[in-house]
Write a protein that holds these residues in place. Structure first.
Motif, short mmCIF file in Angstrom:
data_model
loop_
_atom_site.label_atom_id
_atom_site.label_comp_id
_atom_site.label_asym_id
_atom_site.label_seq_id
_atom_site.Cartn_x
_atom_site.Cartn_y
_atom_site.Cartn_z
N ARG A 195 2.04 1.79 -3.30
CA ARG A 195 1.28 2.34 -4.07
C ARG A 195 0.98 3.87 -4.05
O ARG A 195 1.00 4.69 -4.99
CB ARG A 195 -0.34 1.75 -3.94
CG ARG A 195 -1.31 2.23 -4.91
CD ARG A 195 -1.11 2.05 -6.48
NE ARG A 195 -2.12 2.31 -7.06
CZ ARG A 195 -3.13 1.62 -7.58
NH1 ARG A 195 -2.97 0.48 -7.28
NH2 ARG A 195 -3.99 2.28 -8.49
N ARG A 227 3.58 2.62 -12.03
CA ARG A 227 2.10 2.81 -11.85
C ARG A 227 1.51 2.68 -13.27
O ARG A 227 0.32 1.88 -13.07
CB ARG A 227 1.82 4.40 -11.38
CG ARG A 227 0.20 4.85 -11.37
CD ARG A 227 -0.29 3.86 -10.45
NE ARG A 227 -1.86 4.28 -10.37
CZ ARG A 227 -2.59 3.72 -11.15
NH1 ARG A 227 -2.28 2.62 -12.13
NH2 ARG A 227 -3.84 4.01 -11.15
N GLU A 241 1.12 -1.19 -13.82
CA GLU A 241 0.10 -1.75 -13.23
C GLU A 241 -1.28 -1.78 -13.61
O GLU A 241 -2.04 -2.84 -13.75
CB GLU A 241 -0.20 -1.31 -11.80
CG GLU A 241 1.12 -1.28 -10.82
CD GLU A 241 0.65 -0.46 -9.35
OE1 GLU A 241 -0.29 0.11 -9.30
OE2 GLU A 241 1.61 -0.38 -8.78
N ASP A 297 0.76 -1.21 -0.10
CA ASP A 297 -0.11 0.06 0.04
C ASP A 297 0.83 1.16 0.15
O ASP A 297 0.79 2.18 -0.63
CB ASP A 297 -0.91 -0.04 1.23
CG ASP A 297 -1.86 -1.12 1.22
OD1 ASP A 297 -2.45 -1.61 -0.04
OD2 ASP A 297 -2.30 -1.68 2.15
N GLU A 349 1.52 6.47 -7.27
CA GLU A 349 0.58 7.36 -7.51
C GLU A 349 1.19 8.88 -7.44
O GLU A 349 1.05 9.66 -8.04
CB GLU A 349 -0.58 7.25 -6.36
CG GLU A 349 -1.51 6.10 -6.70
CD GLU A 349 -2.10 6.26 -7.96
OE1 GLU A 349 -2.39 7.14 -8.50
OE2 GLU A 349 -2.80 5.23 -8.13
N ASP A 372 -8.46 3.74 -3.28
CA ASP A 372 -7.68 2.80 -2.83
C ASP A 372 -7.72 2.48 -1.25
O ASP A 372 -7.20 3.21 -0.36
CB ASP A 372 -5.99 3.09 -3.00
CG ASP A 372 -5.00 1.97 -3.08
OD1 ASP A 372 -5.00 1.27 -1.69
OD2 ASP A 372 -4.37 1.78 -3.86
#
Length: 691
Positions: free
Chosen positions: A291, A376, A379, A288, A295, A320
């Motif tokens: 992530r 990113r 993904e 997380d 971002e 998220d």
């Protein structure tokens, strides 16, 4: 000490291929203190992570300590300039946020001379960063520098830095003295090792040095260790026991760099967390946190590559659940919004040049932000081809895919660095489905070419939704700009996938991208690409060229109509342009080496300075073409029409001139290498001998 190589001297258009390295600090001091060079603009170029910005800060401080008040240094990050005036003096006044710069005559005080250090030429925040706009700004700096030499009331100097790619396709001022930061040699590395030993201990520094010098250390790692940023990351990995010679066996340069960045990312996620997140994290929570950083990388890239607002990052994280829960857990510990503090530890810092009031962040190293952006994008590209658990099709349907493409790609331009990282990351991923990804992106591309996403009257369009969302965070893009960006960035991905497939035997027949469709098929539209070029240029004159020119190598443009197209400086090396219509096109300075131009119509095209080495030009129509200073070494010109063509100073070494067509209006003055050319017509030999 930083070393550099002189790239070109002022008042000379020749770029030096080889040059002895010089001490960059000594070079800058000599440039500044030698009155005979005060009409020259100092330009320091170098790739990402080479130390351009660090040098600016250090040199500005040295001038302040040793040469003030003879010289007063003013460091301006060009990314912080939000408005460019017609008058360069007004732009400088607006950029220097100090009271003295608000007074009339501050630049004409004969007792004060300023050294303006303009850092980050490639990060100019001009409207669209058009080639013309950037070129105009640099010309103004060059002209003002000459005025400073002539006018005793001025006497100021300019030092500009930037990535060398920013100068592609630009006519630079004649008074530009360019140097390029060289890679670190063994002497510089030894100095670095000594300083590193002062920080971590001489034993660890010596151990890292021996690792790099050992025979079993991969050559790729030794090469990367010549770049300052990567040398530091390698040293940190070695210090923590994360660096082994087996890690890099058989890797390419880009893959080795990715491995370093990934290891560094794991390092900061697990070893260098801020106190706000200094609690036991599960593996899921670490993902997380990763992530959140990716971002941030995407947001900074979408906002122009310099900074992004905190609210922009927060909004992207709303969907998220894991990231939100992680931040809520940290919030309970510190009683305030933890995102700003969390990002500060991960190569990000407050953005001083931002106009966003609620705060913004920027990456300390731009290249690290580009890597995170690529992560990113990877993904999403994998998610777009994820098959449904039941039935045929994908988990993300056609409409959702279009919405996500605009959300991720409806901004500015994908950079070559991001694309290189992205393709290398996908190549090593088990979830990369290249054929399905190609088919889905090609379907979007064709719909975009037909205007299906912007020509909607009964509802809000996807470009409009994306533009509204970006505008809330200080990114001013109209829906046309968003629509064009989404289409061109998708085209870049298609071109890259096509190049990727060319190297894979199992993919060659399954991935075959033709921007105009495949000739002799129902879907072929020879005008399609020309229409897209015109549409893309409707917001900026050379928008298509700036965005796509570095990605056209090996492209299949066979049969396309590109008459009058502006493709100056484009990389078309190895491209298939056979039977294409390029009459009156501007291809000056373009790289067409190894390109297939059989039977292409290049009549009256501008090919001056173009690289046509080993190009295939049999039966090509080059009548009236401007081929001045073009490189045609080993090119196949058999049967080509050269009537009225201008070949002044062209290089024809070992070119094949069998059965060429020429007349008395063909210009051969100062042509080079004709004596080694193959199958030169006897009539031409006699004509040149007698004339």
């Amino acid at each position: 000490m930083v070393r550099a190589k002189v790239v070109s001297h002022p008042f000379s258009y020749k770029v030096k291929k080889q040059a002895n390295p010089v001490n960059l600090e000594s070079w800058a001091k000599q440039q500044l203190t030698n009155p005979g060079q005060h009409d020259q603009v100092m330009f320091i170029q170098g790739g990402p992570g080479r130390g351009k910005s660090v040098f600016c800060r250090m040199f500005a401080d040295w001038v302040r300590q040793h040469l003030h008040p003879i010289w007063t240094p003013i460091l301006i990050r060009l990314r912080d300039i939000h408005a460019f005036e017609e008058n360069i003096e007004n732009t400088l006044s607006a950029s220097v946020q100090a009271d003295f710069a608000k007074k009339d005559g501050w630049l004409t005080d004969p007792n004060t001379r300023f050294l303006f250090l303009l850092d980050g030429f490639d990060e100019l925040r001009m409207q669209g960063r058009t080639t013309g706009g950037i070129e105009d700004f640099l010309k103004k700096v060059g002209y003002y520098q000459e005025n400073c030499q002539r006018n005793p009331q001025l006497g100021h100097r300019f030092l500009v830095t930037g990535r060398e790619l920013a100068l592609q396709g630009i006519v630079t001022p004649r008074n530009l003295e360019r140097v390029q930061i060289a890679l670190m040699d063994k002497t510089l590395q030894q100095q670095w090792f000594s300083n590193w030993g002062n920080l971590v201990g001489q034993d660890k520094a010596t151990g890292f040095k021996k690792f790099l010098q050992a025979q079993h250390c991969p050559e790729r790692v030794k090469e990367l260790a010549q770049e300052p940023l990567l040398l530091y990351l390698l040293a940190a990995m070695h210090r923590d026991g994360k660096l082994t010679d087996q890690m890099f066996e058989g890797t390419s340069s880009i893959n080795a760099k990715i491995l370093i960045y990934q290891t560094a990312l794991d390092w900061v996620l697990t070893k260098q967390r801020p106190e706000d997140l200094n609690f036991e994290l599960t593996e899921q929570q670490t993902d997380d946190l990763r992530r959140i950083l990716t971002e941030a990388g995407l947001c900074v890239t979408q906002a122009g590559g310099e900074w992004a607002s905190m609210t922009m990052i927060e909004e992207r994280l709303k969907g998220d659940d894991g990231a939100r829960e992680l931040l809520e857990k940290a919030q309970k510990r510190i009683g305030e919004n933890p995102l700003r503090n969390a990002l500060a530890a991960f190569y990000l810092r407050p953005a001083s040049g931002s106009v966003v009031k609620e705060g913004a962040v920027e990456f300390v190293h731009k290249s690290f932000g580009e890597f995170l952006c690529a992560l990113r994008l990877k993904e999403s590209l994998e998610e777009w081809t994820e098959p449904r658990k039941k039935g045929r099709g994908f988990t993300i349907n056609h409409d959702q895919l279009a919405e996500e493409i605009y959300d991720l790609l409806g901004y500015g331009r994908l950079t070559p660095e991001i694309v290189d990282y992205l393709m290398a990351l996908l190549d090593t991923s088990d979830d990369f489905r290249p054929v399905e990804l190609f088919e889905r992106l090609e379907d979007f591309y064709l719909c975009w070419c037909n205007g299906e996403f912007i020509d909607i009257l009964d509802e809000t369009t996807l470009p409009q939704k994306t533009g509204q969302k970006l505008r809330k965070h200080g990114v001013e893009l109209g829906q046309r700009q968003v629509d064009i960006a989404a289409g061109l960035n998708t085209m870049i991905l298609l071109l890259e996938l096509n190049r990727y497939a060319e190297k894979k035997n199992e993919l060659k027949d399954k991935i075959d991208f033709h921007p105009c469709g495949k000739p002799d098929t129902e879907g072929f539209d020879r005008q399609r690409l020309l229409r897209m070029i015109s549409y893309s240029n409707s917001v900026e004159f050379d928008n298509f060229l700036i965005t796509i020119r570095r990605f056209l190598r090996q492209a299949d443009l066979s049969g396309a109509n590109l008459s009058w197209a502006y493709l100056s400086g484009a990389d078309l090396s190895g491209a298939d342009v056979s039977w294409a219509y390029l009459s009156w096109a501007n291809l000056s300075g373009a790289d067409l080496s190894g390109a297939d131009l059989r039977s292409a119509d290049l009549s009256w095209a501008d090919l001056s300075g173009a690289d046509l080495r080993s190009a295939h030009l049999p039966s090509a129509d080059l009548s009236g073409a401007d081929l001045r200073s073009a490189g045609l070494r080993e090119a196949n010109l058999s049967g080509a029409d050269l009537r009225e063509a201008n070949l002044r100073s062209a290089d024809l070494h070992e070119a094949n001139l069998e059965n060429i067509f020429w007349d008395e209006d063909t210009k051969w003055a100062n042509v080079r290498g004709l004596e080694t050319a193959i199958n030169v017509p006897e009539a031409l030999k006699n004509y040149l001998t007698s004339s």
